[in-house]
Design a protein around this motif. Structure first.
Motif, PDB file in Angstrom:
ATOM      1  N   LEU A 160       4.794  -0.134 -13.334  1.00  0.00           N
ATOM      2  CA  LEU A 160       3.941  -0.466 -12.245  1.00  0.00           C
ATOM      3  C   LEU A 160       2.811   0.241 -12.222  1.00  0.00           C
ATOM      4  O   LEU A 160       2.511   1.332 -12.118  1.00  0.00           O
ATOM      5  N   PRO A 161       1.681  -0.699 -12.602  1.00  0.00           N
ATOM      6  CA  PRO A 161       0.396  -0.252 -12.355  1.00  0.00           C
ATOM      7  C   PRO A 161       0.053   0.302 -10.989  1.00  0.00           C
ATOM      8  O   PRO A 161       0.333  -0.249 -10.228  1.00  0.00           O
ATOM      9  N   GLN A 162      -0.631   1.498 -11.069  1.00  0.00           N
ATOM     10  CA  GLN A 162      -0.840   2.134  -9.731  1.00  0.00           C
ATOM     11  C   GLN A 162      -1.930   3.204  -9.781  1.00  0.00           C
ATOM     12  O   GLN A 162      -2.340   3.689 -10.860  1.00  0.00           O
ATOM     13  N   ASP A 163      -2.661   3.367  -8.650  1.00  0.00           N
ATOM     14  CA  ASP A 163      -3.876   4.434  -8.829  1.00  0.00           C
ATOM     15  C   ASP A 163      -3.165   5.709  -9.062  1.00  0.00           C
ATOM     16  O   ASP A 163      -2.121   6.026  -8.700  1.00  0.00           O
ATOM     17  N   ALA A 165      -3.523   8.882  -7.675  1.00  0.00           N
ATOM     18  CA  ALA A 165      -3.034   9.437  -6.655  1.00  0.00           C
ATOM     19  C   ALA A 165      -1.640   9.116  -6.075  1.00  0.00           C
ATOM     20  O   ALA A 165      -0.780   9.773  -5.872  1.00  0.00           O
ATOM     21  N   THR A 166      -1.489   7.705  -6.078  1.00  0.00           N
ATOM     22  CA  THR A 166      -0.044   7.093  -5.912  1.00  0.00           C
ATOM     23  C   THR A 166       0.937   7.286  -6.709  1.00  0.00           C
ATOM     24  O   THR A 166       1.816   7.843  -6.301  1.00  0.00           O
ATOM     25  N   LEU A 168       1.186   9.905  -8.760  1.00  0.00           N
ATOM     26  CA  LEU A 168       1.537  11.357  -8.523  1.00  0.00           C
ATOM     27  C   LEU A 168       2.403  11.435  -7.517  1.00  0.00           C
ATOM     28  O   LEU A 168       3.437  12.223  -7.501  1.00  0.00           O
ATOM     29  N   GLN A 169       2.033  10.936  -6.304  1.00  0.00           N
ATOM     30  CA  GLN A 169       2.911  11.221  -5.185  1.00  0.00           C
ATOM     31  C   GLN A 169       4.228  10.616  -5.372  1.00  0.00           C
ATOM     32  O   GLN A 169       5.184  11.112  -5.084  1.00  0.00           O
ATOM     33  N   ALA A 170       4.024   9.419  -5.886  1.00  0.00           N
ATOM     34  CA  ALA A 170       5.415   8.635  -6.150  1.00  0.00           C
ATOM     35  C   ALA A 170       6.467   9.309  -7.050  1.00  0.00           C
ATOM     36  O   ALA A 170       7.682   9.441  -6.785  1.00  0.00           O
ATOM     37  N   ALA A 172       6.602  12.459  -7.558  1.00  0.00           N
ATOM     38  CA  ALA A 172       6.785  13.623  -6.874  1.00  0.00           C
ATOM     39  C   ALA A 172       7.885  13.491  -5.946  1.00  0.00           C
ATOM     40  O   ALA A 172       8.892  14.408  -5.595  1.00  0.00           O
ATOM     41  N   GLN A 173       8.110  12.314  -5.430  1.00  0.00           N
ATOM     42  CA  GLN A 173       9.012  11.854  -4.437  1.00  0.00           C
ATOM     43  C   GLN A 173      10.341  11.136  -5.068  1.00  0.00           C
ATOM     44  O   GLN A 173      11.080  10.758  -4.260  1.00  0.00           O
ATOM     45  N   ALA A 175      10.022   8.425  -6.382  1.00  0.00           N
ATOM     46  CA  ALA A 175       9.944   6.820  -6.124  1.00  0.00           C
ATOM     47  C   ALA A 175       9.674   6.140  -7.460  1.00  0.00           C
ATOM     48  O   ALA A 175      10.202   4.942  -7.670  1.00  0.00           O
ATOM     49  N   ARG A 188      -0.888  17.601 -14.684  1.00  0.00           N
ATOM     50  CA  ARG A 188      -0.605  17.923 -13.351  1.00  0.00           C
ATOM     51  C   ARG A 188       0.935  17.525 -13.023  1.00  0.00           C
ATOM     52  O   ARG A 188       1.761  18.083 -12.476  1.00  0.00           O
ATOM     53  N   GLU A 192       2.801  20.556 -11.948  1.00  0.00           N
ATOM     54  CA  GLU A 192       2.917  20.440 -10.577  1.00  0.00           C
ATOM     55  C   GLU A 192       4.495  19.803 -10.295  1.00  0.00           C
ATOM     56  O   GLU A 192       5.003  19.999  -9.315  1.00  0.00           O
TER      57      GLU A 192
END
Ligand SMILES: Nc1ncnc2c1ncn2[C@@H]1O[C@H](COP(=O)(O)OP(=O)(O)OP(=O)(O)O)[C@@H](O)[C@H]1O
Ligand SMILES: Nc1ncnc2c1ncn2[C@@H]1O[C@H](COP(=O)(O)OP(=O)(O)OP(=O)(O)O)[C@@H](O)[C@H]1O
Ligand SMILES: [Mg+2]
Ligand SMILES: [Mg+2]
Lengths: 333, 258, 311, 311, 258
Positions: A160-163, A165-166, A168-170, A172-173, A175, A188, A192
């Motif tokens: 899944l190509p993704q920027d 920031a997305t 990292l967040q995905a 962390a959660q 996803a 990170r 993190e």
């Protein structure tokens, strides 16, 4: 490749100087030589009073290429992918790579419980952008390990190509299950989000080196102002030297410049980890560029492109020679 | 229908205003439109209101209809259903003529074929048969007024408030509608409050004619009209009483003009 | 019988037992409740407490305060419930501490200044251009046929797609940012004007014609005032578009020094600093709300003039 | 003296020599020219060639064709002038060849299908939610005070800032995309409705009250039809917002299967393939224009019903 | 002013309609509103138009004002300035009462103090002194109509077209405005085309009274009114001739109703 035509065309040239040099770079740790060069005024010093330095920052490669092509900048630090794309789109007339800048610092970070390529079946892995170095690296690596992944996100492994920031967040959660990303997000994810390194890309390349960032200029500028280009390279080399010799100070300078540009510095642990994973070198690691392009062609993410002549390392080698350092090569592996 | 029969129902006060006043705006900009208006309308009564331009007739109707709040006094209509025909036709441009007339019926939940039948009847009454599919903007001023009348009648209300309903009609069409209105009023035992500038029309239609003074509006005269129905607007009795009322009205306007 | 004010009929309501009565219920309503009745309030608004400024301010403030309190409460409860780790969904206190830190730096206000300057310049340009285009398009049928739909078409284009063109035309200058902003906002302004002009009641147009209005005078004295409501709502939409385009456009040219809001937002995202992201969401929301308050003031003044609102 | 049709007075115009005459000039105008006179055409539109479909189609088509021709010409001339290298500003023929190649792949149409499905689903959701919110906000004064301005505030938020929240709530699912789209479009829809409701003429409200309209009936029979013009223009803006949000939102989740238009656009940019970028700009423009044509059809039907346009 | 003096100017045809027809809509939906109307109005003449509701009076005025295009025939007003007072007041809600009256003056480029003076004069004439700063929605129906009259007068046109200008006024106010209108007409040598439903009003004001037939409108009668001015609306001469015209009108409407 060839160390013939490229170098000869410019090395012999006079010392014509541009009135100004418009240099682009990203507020990103992989662009540290630029960050430090600007922060420590290495470029300005090298260019002297005759040439004014104007710096522009970009958020992503395509915008930098757009700016380069439309004449808004003359030179920029940039990743290998946009450079290849720009080369291909302009049919080898738009730009030249004149030096390497950064190598290494990327890999596949996954969550706990994934221990082998086989465990990736049915998992979602993010990459920064379809067809970019990391994306290609991931796909090539998956293929090697007998897993397939198509461009639309289907297959054994869902890519899944993704920027960043997305991603990292995905991650962390939960996803996504992993990401093949460059620094500083590589560090990170580990520091993190408690990610685990499944592949350090270094291990996949012969000498542990592969290009992450390099320096390009427009061919027009290179032809017109070889002298200025040389001075730019001079500044670049000083920056690299500084990193080598005063690593701690260099980190600080890079982070200071980052903070000035983006309002917030990187955390110290991330900064340190990133610097450790990255290698700053004037060697553009040409072989990795050619191999990566080959991989991209293989997985159908790049139309066959002739990269012959994308490098012009003549001026760089002159400077290296003068400084008594080993010259670099633009030869494929 | 004898007068006695209509008198019968007059012991039942249906609209009652006691000392009602209405102020528009506030502060230095305030305008006292009505001041101490007291008025009782019995069930089944046909009351006409006369008064100079701007004396507060429309205001009075909108108070009775509950569209504006009174600023003082008491107003009581016993929770009856009220229908108001506005001074301007105020038809909805997004509905056809028939749609406008059918709207009150739809709101009452009348079935579609029933609605259509009733609307066509009403359009017949206001002499607009065949105009049901036109849009309001395709009608003349007088035709619009008649559609508004049909819409008001469709409401089947107990109290019918009418604000200069026939102002834009020629004499002949008006006569016809006078007859129709009188018939409906009698058949459905409506209570009507009717504003007009045409004194003869008021005498032609009303059981009582009430005169309002100029700003602020006050009831200054209450003429019972006792001529036997059906009346004709050009009959000598109607003309005679109209003349009398006109003189009183002129005196009032003249007083105010000074 | 009640002697004062409108409760009389309401008292009789139960007696009459006529539940379909549309009027009785309306009259019995007390002024405060009428306020709540929304649309009806336009007509039934009580006039008495005019001038009691304190009360008026309070009346328009408490719902806002309540709304904010509810949002904060729900947020805090979600945080307490530990539905998500704290670094994904930070607590309100963290965010407000961060916000406090952010807005106490002069640097931040420099950024706000930079961004607002761009926003206003771009928006003004968009208004001028949009108005001219809107007026022309609504005036000339062939122009409308030619570019009427194109206007909305342009509007659906993500700002990011204009970047190449912006760079091509304006290099990496402030003008490039303005270009993106104007392309984002001008279509809304034009569309608002066009739709307003299209709905100018026929009667007014006829009055204007009889009064001999033509050309500029017609626009000045008839078309513009008559289409003002729709124009203002077009401006409002245009503002939203221009702001969004600006947030993207600011990433085009990053001028070292004062960091614009757009860059800061992007940076917060890139750093995956959720607390900081929420900080900037709040900042942008507040700016958006402040601007909307301005538009609403204009709108209310207009409605008052037109007699759509009791003064 | 001319005997037929309206040229008589025009003939006299010169004779009278009264240049301030507002009427004479108007009457002399011939039907085709009146068409051009824009607004006046609303009233003066010739009725005669109704049904002459061919002519009508031609009349609405030639300006478009001309406009496209002019754009292509300017573009081609710019290319010929070699202002920029061909790989920065490709020639129309290159772009149209590329476009031809792109749209002849089934894959592309799959992508269009995916994207349009998302767009319509998201937009419909936004319309439903926006309508409900708009109706509630315009109905209840405290609600308006509480969240009225917030609506516009939300609208000014770049879609990208909703990504964290979208992921938080919906992970990386289609719902996350819809969430971003709805947040982008619903405020416009709500604002359109609110502004429409606010400008419903007082007289109509009073008529409605007298007719005993309340609650849903009032909305169904009065408020909605009366505010329809503004509502439609809100929908139009909402569509633009939802489309833009979608183009950003599609980058959030790549669902296995067909590549959506948003992803393709982004890729074209990532590849620095300017010809492909322009291709997708054209694709998005065309989709935007097609949708606008639908809205315009609705709008014209409405204006015809309202008597603002000669039928 | 003697009759002879007014006759003087009557040799100068200012408005001329020859065989004018007007069709609204097209196809099966077409409506023939006017059919073969021929009419000549001399300079300085005061012509009143009478006709049933929906017979095409407003249509005729809008054709003369150039607001609609004629569907056949010839219409010629010699390029004169025309002012039209619409059947509905059609004031601009964004302007105050004074602003509405001043608007035609602004368009003529009259200076601000001059404008204000003139607007106040006009508001005096229509008996609305002191209402200059109100907004249109704060006025009663009759007051709005009077503002529209003031606005039409402010236009300083050669030809004044008036569509039921006094329909919403009480008798007394109307009488006053009749006098004012007559005075202005005489002083400024206006040419007036005046639509009304009040036959006595027509006889009170007109040099000629023209009767239109019902749909489609045609000129069926042209009464010259020769009573000496000033006339009184309740004078026996006016009443007498009005009665005669009313009968003719009734016959026409009755004919059409069948
Ligand atoms: N909404 C309003 N705001 C302020 N003043 C108003 C409003 N409506 C009416 N008025 C004022 O109240 C007074 C009475 O108005 P109203 O409409 O009741 O008169 P009317 O008797 O119906 O007159 P007309 O015969 O001309 O229709 C007028 O002076 C008018 O200016
Ligand atoms: N815009 C329009 N479109 C279609 N039909 C129209 C239009 N305007 C008027 N008509 C029709 O033309 C006829 C004449 O209308 P007009 O308004 O001229 O009547 P009028 O004599 O002024 O009537 P009134 O005394 O009721 O005002 C009517 O039958 C009306 O339905
Ligand atoms: Mg009234
Ligand atoms: Mg008429």
């Amino acid at each position: 490749g060839g160390d013939d035509e490229g170098s000869s065309s410019s090395s012999g040239g006079g010392s014509a100087e541009a009135e100004s040099l418009r240099l682009g770079y990203f507020p990103n740790i992989t662009h540290s030589p630029a960050l430090i060069g600007v922060n420590k005024k290495f470029f300005e010093t090298a260019l002297g009073s005759g040439t004014k330095l104007e710096t522009k920052t970009f958020n992503a490669g395509p915008a930098a290429i757009e700016a380069l092509f439309s004449g808004a900048i003359d030179a920029t630090y940039i990743g290998p992918n946009p450079a290849i794309n720009g080369w291909a789109q302009s049919q080898g007339t738009g730009l030249k790579i004149i030096a390497g800048s950064t190598s290494g610092g990327a890999g596949l970070v996954v969550r706990e419980g994934i221990n082998s390529p086989a465990d990736l079946k049915g998992k979602k892995i993010a990459t920064p952008q379809l067809g970019n170095t990391q994306d290609v690296a991931l796909r090539a690596w998956l293929k090697e390990n007998g897993l397939n992944a198509d461009q639309q996100g289907g297959g054994d492994v869902s890519v899944l190509p993704q920027d960043n920031a997305t991603a990292l967040q995905a991650f962390a959660q939960g996803a996504i299950d992993g990401a093949w990303v460059p620094e500083p997000n590589y560090s990170r994810l580990i520091l993190e989000s408690k990610g685990k390194v499944l592949v350090d890309e270094k291990d996949l390349w012969p000498s542990g080196l592969f290009v992450t960032t390099h320096l390009i200029v427009t061919q027009e500028f290179l032809k017109k102002y070889p002298g200025t280009v040389k001075k730019l390279l001079q500044g670049h080399l000083e920056s690299l030297d500084y990193i080598e010799k005063n690593n701690a100070d260099a980190q600080k300078a890079a982070n200071a410049q980052l903070a000035a540009l983006s309002g917030k510095p990187l955390k110290d642990d991330v900064l340190a980890a990133s610097f450790k994973n990255l290698t700053f070198t004037a060697d553009p690691v040409a072989s990795s560029l050619f191999t990566s392009a080959k991989h991209a062609e293989d997985v159908g993410l790049l139309k066959p492109v002739d990269l012959k002549g994308i490098y012009d390392l003549g001026p760089l080698n002159e400077l290296l020679k003068a400084a008594g350092k080993p010259e670099v090569s633009d030869a494929a592996a | 229908m004898s007068l006695l029969e209509t008198r019968d129902v007059r012991t039942d006060p249906l609209v009652r205003l006691e000392n009602v006043s209405k102020t528009y705006g506030s502060g230095s900009n305030a305008l006292l439109a009505l001041d101490g208006v007291s008025l009782t309308v019995q069930k089944g009564e046909f009351v006409c209101l006369l008064g100079a331009s701007g004396c507060g007739k429309s205001t009075l109707l909108s108070l009775v209809a509950g569209l504006d709040q009174i600023s003082g006094g008491t107003l009581d209509i016993g929770g009856r259903k009220v229908s108001l025909m506005f001074q301007e036709a105020a038809l909805f441009p997004w509905l056809s003529v028939r749609g406008n007339v059918e709207l009150p019926l739809r709101l009452q939940g009348v079935s579609r074929p029933e609605r259509r039948k009733r609307a066509d009847e009403l359009l017949d009454i206001v002499r607009l048969r065949g105009f049901g599919d036109k849009r309001p903007h395709e009608l003349s001023g007088g035709m619009r007024q008649r559609v508004a009348l049909a819409r008001a009648l469709a409401q089947n209300a107990d109290i019918l408030l009418m604000d200069e309903p026939f102002g834009a009609l020629d004499a002949m069409t008006r006569d016809i509608l006078h007859d129709e209105l009188e018939r409906i009023w009698r058949e459905q035992r409506l209570t009507v409050l009717f504003v007009t500038h045409n004194v003869r029309e008021a005498v032609r239609l009303g059981d009582r004619v009430i005169l309002l003074s100029s700003r602020p509006g006050r009831v200054i005269e209450d003429y019972p009209i006792t001529h036997e129905r059906p009346r004709r607007i050009d009959s000598p009795e109607v003309s005679g009483q109209a003349g009398e009322i006109t003189d009183r009205l002129r005196a009032e306007v003249a007083r105010h003009a000074q | 019988m009640p002697s004062k004010f409108p409760s009389a009929r309401a008292g009789l309501e139960g007696v009459s037992g006529d539940s379909t009565a549309p009027v009785a219920e309306k009259v019995g309503v007390n002024p405060e409740a009428a306020e709540v009745a929304g649309l009806d309030a336009l007509e039934l608004q009580p006039k008495r407490d005019k001038g009691r400024l304190g009360k008026r301010v309070w009346r328009s403030t408490w719902p806002k305060v309540l709304a904010i309190a509810i949002v904060l409460l729900v947020w805090q409860i979600t945080v307490w419930s530990e539905w998500k780790p704290i670094y994904v969904l930070p607590s309100p206190s963290t965010v407000f501490t961060d916000l406090g830190n952010v807005i106490t730096t002069g640097d931040f206000w420099d950024g706000v200044r930079v961004t607002m300057t761009r926003a206003f310049t771009g928006f003004l340009l968009a208004v001028v251009i949009g108005t001219i285009i809107g007026a022309l398009v609504s005036q000339f049928a062939p122009l409308r046929a030619a570019i009427g739909s194109l206007i909305t078409g342009l509007q659906t284009m993500p700002s990011i797609m204009w970047f190449p063109l912006a760079i091509l035309l304006f290099q990496l200058s402030e003008s490039a940012i303005l270009f993106v902003v104007v392309l984002g906002a001008a279509p809304s302004v034009a569309n608002g004007l066009i739709s307003g002009i299209d709905y100018v009641p026929r009667t007014w147009l006829r009055v204007g014609q009889v009064l001999g209005m033509r050309g500029v005078a017609k626009y000045r004295h008839l078309i513009l005032p008559a289409s003002l409501p729709s124009f203002i709502s077009g401006l409002k939409q245009g503002w939203a578009f221009s702001w969004r385009s600006l947030m993207a456009g600011e990433l085009l040219v990053i001028v070292p020094g004062a960091l614009s809001i757009g860059v800061r937002m992007q940076q917060a995202r890139d750093l995956s600093d959720s607390s900081l992201v929420i900080c900037y969401i709040i900042v942008v929301l507040i700016i958006g709300i402040l601007i909307d308050v301005l538009f609403n003031a204009a709108d209310n003044a207009l409605r008052r003039r037109w007699g759509l609102l009791s003064s």
